[in-house]
Scaffold this motif. Structure first.
Motif, mmCIF file in Angstrom:
data_model
loop_
_atom_site.group_PDB
_atom_site.id
_atom_site.type_symbol
_atom_site.label_atom_id
_atom_site.label_comp_id
_atom_site.label_asym_id
_atom_site.label_seq_id
_atom_site.Cartn_x
_atom_site.Cartn_y
_atom_site.Cartn_z
ATOM 1 N N ASN A 248 0.610 -1.159 -0.289
ATOM 2 C CA ASN A 248 -0.195 -0.508 -0.388
ATOM 3 C C ASN A 248 1.356 1.439 -0.084
ATOM 4 O OD1 ASN A 248 -2.043 1.922 0.860
ATOM 5 N ND2 ASN A 248 -3.154 0.344 0.698
ATOM 6 N N VAL A 249 0.209 2.490 0.268
ATOM 7 C CA VAL A 249 1.097 4.022 0.488
ATOM 8 C C VAL A 249 1.761 3.716 1.662
ATOM 9 C CG1 VAL A 249 -0.531 4.656 -1.558
ATOM 10 C CG2 VAL A 249 -0.719 4.975 1.372
ATOM 11 N N VAL A 250 2.501 4.380 1.375
ATOM 12 C CA VAL A 250 3.666 4.799 2.823
ATOM 13 C C VAL A 250 2.536 5.146 3.747
ATOM 14 C CG1 VAL A 250 5.767 4.542 2.152
ATOM 15 C CG2 VAL A 250 4.235 6.580 2.805
ATOM 16 N N GLY A 251 1.779 6.819 3.485
ATOM 17 C CA GLY A 251 0.589 6.778 4.316
ATOM 18 C C GLY A 251 -0.078 6.072 5.183
ATOM 19 N N ALA A 252 -0.305 3.878 4.961
ATOM 20 C CA ALA A 252 -0.827 3.497 5.718
ATOM 21 C C ALA A 252 -0.256 3.431 6.983
ATOM 22 C CB ALA A 252 -1.182 1.918 4.789
ATOM 23 N N LEU A 253 0.621 3.846 7.378
ATOM 24 C CA LEU A 253 1.724 3.675 8.613
ATOM 25 C C LEU A 253 1.417 4.872 9.455
ATOM 26 C CD1 LEU A 253 5.374 3.046 7.432
ATOM 27 C CD2 LEU A 253 4.413 1.924 8.391
ATOM 28 N N SER A 254 0.711 6.232 8.771
ATOM 29 C CA SER A 254 0.687 6.764 10.192
ATOM 30 C C SER A 254 -1.181 7.601 9.893
ATOM 31 C CB SER A 254 1.391 7.956 9.436
ATOM 32 O OG SER A 254 1.152 8.870 8.084
ATOM 33 N N SER A 255 -1.794 6.893 8.823
ATOM 34 C CA SER A 255 -3.680 7.176 8.900
ATOM 35 C C SER A 255 -3.600 7.651 9.721
ATOM 36 C CB SER A 255 -3.556 6.330 7.709
ATOM 37 O OG SER A 255 -4.076 5.145 6.871
ATOM 38 N N ASN A 256 -4.711 8.453 10.113
ATOM 39 C CA ASN A 256 -5.740 8.194 10.725
ATOM 40 C C ASN A 256 -4.967 7.849 12.455
ATOM 41 O OD1 ASN A 256 -8.903 8.784 9.982
ATOM 42 N ND2 ASN A 256 -8.398 5.983 9.880
ATOM 43 N N LYS A 257 -3.866 8.441 12.502
ATOM 44 C CA LYS A 257 -3.211 8.777 14.200
ATOM 45 C C LYS A 257 -2.489 7.396 14.096
ATOM 46 C CE LYS A 257 -5.061 12.987 15.852
ATOM 47 N NZ LYS A 257 -5.754 13.689 16.701
ATOM 48 N N GLY A 258 -2.047 6.680 12.780
ATOM 49 C CA GLY A 258 -1.394 5.527 13.298
ATOM 50 C C GLY A 258 -2.718 4.009 13.285
ATOM 51 N N GLU A 259 -3.626 4.474 14.050
ATOM 52 C CA GLU A 259 -4.863 3.414 14.005
ATOM 53 C C GLU A 259 -4.653 2.315 12.725
ATOM 54 O OE1 GLU A 259 -5.933 3.432 17.698
ATOM 55 O OE2 GLU A 259 -4.330 4.446 17.793
ATOM 56 N N ASP A 260 -4.991 3.165 11.627
ATOM 57 C CA ASP A 260 -4.995 2.180 10.808
ATOM 58 C C ASP A 260 -3.901 0.948 10.629
ATOM 59 O OD1 ASP A 260 -7.640 3.447 9.902
ATOM 60 O OD2 ASP A 260 -6.352 4.546 8.529
ATOM 61 N N PHE A 261 -2.578 0.973 10.843
ATOM 62 C CA PHE A 261 -1.736 0.646 10.835
ATOM 63 C C PHE A 261 -1.670 -0.367 12.316
ATOM 64 C CE2 PHE A 261 2.547 -1.071 11.746
ATOM 65 C CZ PHE A 261 2.843 -2.243 10.748
ATOM 66 N N LYS A 262 -2.026 0.068 13.407
ATOM 67 C CA LYS A 262 -2.595 -0.718 14.645
ATOM 68 C C LYS A 262 -3.311 -1.652 14.213
ATOM 69 C CE LYS A 262 -1.931 1.906 17.993
ATOM 70 N NZ LYS A 262 -2.077 3.633 19.184
ATOM 71 N N ILE A 263 -4.366 -1.447 13.779
ATOM 72 C CA ILE A 263 -5.526 -2.025 13.280
ATOM 73 C C ILE A 263 -4.706 -3.363 12.461
ATOM 74 C CG2 ILE A 263 -7.884 -2.885 12.256
ATOM 75 C CD1 ILE A 263 -8.319 -0.013 13.173
ATOM 76 N N LEU A 264 -4.245 -3.373 11.834
ATOM 77 C CA LEU A 264 -3.455 -3.653 10.317
ATOM 78 C C LEU A 264 -2.250 -4.952 11.248
ATOM 79 C CD1 LEU A 264 -2.735 -2.244 7.373
ATOM 80 C CD2 LEU A 264 -4.842 -4.231 7.207
ATOM 81 N N ALA A 265 -1.801 -4.502 12.094
ATOM 82 C CA ALA A 265 -0.219 -4.974 12.654
ATOM 83 C C ALA A 265 -1.547 -5.943 13.837
ATOM 84 C CB ALA A 265 0.484 -3.839 13.437
ATOM 85 N N LYS A 266 -2.715 -5.923 14.370
ATOM 86 C CA LYS A 266 -3.049 -6.736 15.360
ATOM 87 C C LYS A 266 -3.836 -7.919 14.442
ATOM 88 C CE LYS A 266 -3.746 -3.237 18.973
ATOM 89 N NZ LYS A 266 -4.917 -2.309 19.547
ATOM 90 N N ALA A 267 -4.273 -7.539 13.429
ATOM 91 C CA ALA A 267 -4.739 -8.540 12.906
ATOM 92 C C ALA A 267 -4.061 -9.920 12.318
ATOM 93 C CB ALA A 267 -5.644 -8.302 11.660
ATOM 94 N N LEU A 268 -2.778 -9.205 11.930
ATOM 95 C CA LEU A 268 -2.055 -10.190 11.305
ATOM 96 C C LEU A 268 -0.969 -11.221 12.590
ATOM 97 C CD1 LEU A 268 0.310 -7.813 9.287
ATOM 98 C CD2 LEU A 268 -1.080 -9.861 8.397
ATOM 99 N N SER A 269 -1.080 -10.435 13.964
ATOM 100 C CA SER A 269 -0.520 -11.177 15.205
ATOM 101 C C SER A 269 -1.571 -12.315 15.797
ATOM 102 C CB SER A 269 -0.586 -10.027 15.761
ATOM 103 O OG SER A 269 0.447 -10.561 17.581
ATOM 104 N N SER A 270 -2.735 -11.148 16.375
ATOM 105 C CA SER A 270 -3.960 -12.793 15.916
ATOM 106 C C SER A 270 -4.426 -13.143 15.611
ATOM 107 C CB SER A 270 -5.481 -11.638 16.814
ATOM 108 O OG SER A 270 -5.701 -10.914 15.515
ATOM 109 N N ALA A 271 -3.994 -13.601 14.601
ATOM 110 C CA ALA A 271 -4.466 -15.257 12.762
ATOM 111 C C ALA A 271 -3.095 -15.805 13.092
ATOM 112 C CB ALA A 271 -4.263 -14.175 11.628
ATOM 113 N N GLY A 272 -1.713 -15.319 13.715
ATOM 114 C CA GLY A 272 -1.095 -16.529 13.927
ATOM 115 C C GLY A 272 0.145 -15.385 13.176
ATOM 116 N N TYR A 273 0.050 -14.651 13.505
ATOM 117 C CA TYR A 273 1.494 -14.286 12.315
ATOM 118 C C TYR A 273 2.483 -13.284 12.509
ATOM 119 C CZ TYR A 273 -1.046 -15.762 7.872
ATOM 120 O OH TYR A 273 -1.760 -16.613 6.612
ATOM 121 N N ARG A 274 3.929 -13.452 12.092
ATOM 122 C CA ARG A 274 4.674 -12.639 12.720
ATOM 123 C C ARG A 274 5.068 -11.527 10.930
ATOM 124 N NH1 ARG A 274 9.722 -15.729 14.685
ATOM 125 N NH2 ARG A 274 8.631 -17.083 13.357
ATOM 126 N N PHE A 275 5.231 -10.264 11.825
ATOM 127 C CA PHE A 275 5.450 -9.364 10.399
ATOM 128 C C PHE A 275 6.355 -8.287 10.184
ATOM 129 C CE2 PHE A 275 2.968 -8.009 13.960
ATOM 130 C CZ PHE A 275 2.893 -6.337 14.235
#
Length: 381
Positions: A121-148
């Protein structure tokens, strides 16, 4: 170890991920909801499976008949980009990540979980919505059994186009990760300060699944913008002198000085122009034309959402010419071979390219991380 590894290609566009992955990877499922892009995929990937031209939300595990070693998902960026509407992962376009992710989790529940997933995705995904979007992605990956781990990879290291993009490479927690593929901390070349900020913002439980991926740095590129320019492009025409004068009239003094310097050099000089909205000295918003002659193209963007199409400025002594960048030139800036067949209509071709992936970037990621990771977990050394 198998000769090739299998992968799924979601939000496939014209198949630039497939081109970048190369012959070591066999595509076994393609999803692209846009019929025009799907047509380009079919034309340029004769040996690929039938393109599933449907919304990813209606795809089921039954549609993905073969298991895969990798899933590639370049999900839409409109709601995550700096020029977007701020809706983030709740937006209509970028929110299509969720149906894709639900499909991945369904596969996992059936014992068919994909070992490695790449989200682009675009690098803005790291900081969009004050970083909350990336945090959501990270949590989704982690909770599904992935390191990232995220990587910010700029096409400018491979082609003369400034095009930074975010690549989140995730792998199942039971996969072996060779020491050569990971670092103890960030690498300033592939990890920007915002990457480190994204890491710092995560809760401790999610941080434990973070990986600082290790990639070698490429050799300095040898191709310049002028090397990719067509002498007689078929998809565009040179502007009239009246139009060129209008573009020059839209420039600030600093940009006019760049043009004058190019004239005085006496050399044939190629630059790129973008039209942007800026504030004048009175605070009024006015449209400006900004030029660069550093032999690097600005980031190719789709015309949607008000983004302007990129203009070439060619200075030859006292003569100044302008025209739109041709579709073939744009394709070359993405690392596409001239054999790649583009749509005949300019806007359709430009949209396909502007929404795509820089092929050499994908190749670098594949050769230096994805293939070694798959190999060591499938009987390789």
């Amino acid at each position: 170890m198998p000769d090739t590894f299998r992968f799924y290609e979601f939000f496939a566009g014209g198949g630039m991920a497939s081109l970048g992955l190369g012959p070591q990877w066999k595509c076994v499922y393609v999803n692209e909801w846009c019929k025009k892009k799907a047509r380009s995929y079919k034309i340029n990937h004769s040996g690929a499976p039938r393109v599933d031209v449907r919304d990813v939300a209606v795809a089921t595990p039954a549609d993905l008949r073969e298991n895969a070693d990798l899933a590639w998902a370049s999900f839409p960026c409109q709601d995550l980009s700096l020029a977007g509407n701020g809706k983030g992962l709740q937006g209509a376009r970028s929110g299509t990540f969720w149906p894709f992710w639900n499909l991945m989790k369904e596969l996992d529940s059936l014992g068919r979980g994909v070992p490695v997933i790449v989200l682009e995705n675009v690098v803005g995904a790291l900081s969009s919505n004050k970083g909350e979007d990336f945090k959501i992605l990270a949590k989704a990956l982690s909770s599904a059994g992935y390191r990232f781990g995220p990587l910010v990879m700029n096409a400018v290291h491979f082609t003369p186009q400034s095009r930074p993009r975010l690549f989140i490479v995730a792998c199942k927690k039971n996969l072996l990760i060779p020491k050569s593929l990971r670092r103890e901390g960030p690498d300033g070349f592939w990890h920007t300060p915002k990457t480190a900020q994204a890491y710092d913002s995560l809760p401790a439980s999610t941080k434990t699944d973070w990986i600082w991926w290790n990639l070698p740095r490429p050799e300095p590129k040898k191709v310049e913008l002028a090397d990719l320019i067509e002498d007689a492009p078929e998809s565009v025409s040179v502007h009239t002198q009246e139009e060129t004068k209008r573009i020059l009239a839209m420039m600030s003094e600093a940009n006019i000085n760049k043009v004058e310097a190019a004239k005085k050099s006496g050399k044939l000089t190629v630059g790129t122009v973008y039209k942007r909205t800026r504030k004048d000295s009175d605070g009024n918003r006015v449209q400006r034309a900004e030029v660069r002659f550093d032999q690097i193209s600005g980031c190719l963007r789709t015309p949607a959402g008000g983004s302007s199409r990129q203009i070439l400025m060619i200075v030859n002594g006292k003569d100044v010419f302008t025209r739109l960048i041709s579709t073939r030139e744009a394709a070359r800036l993405m690392g596409l071979p001239d054999e790649y067949q583009l749509p005949q209509k300019y806007n359709e071709a430009y949209h396909l390219i502007g929404d795509g992936l820089a092929v050499p970037v994908v190749s670098w990621l594949a050769d230096n991380l994805l293939y070694p990771l798959a190999s060591v977990n499938n009987g390789g050394a």
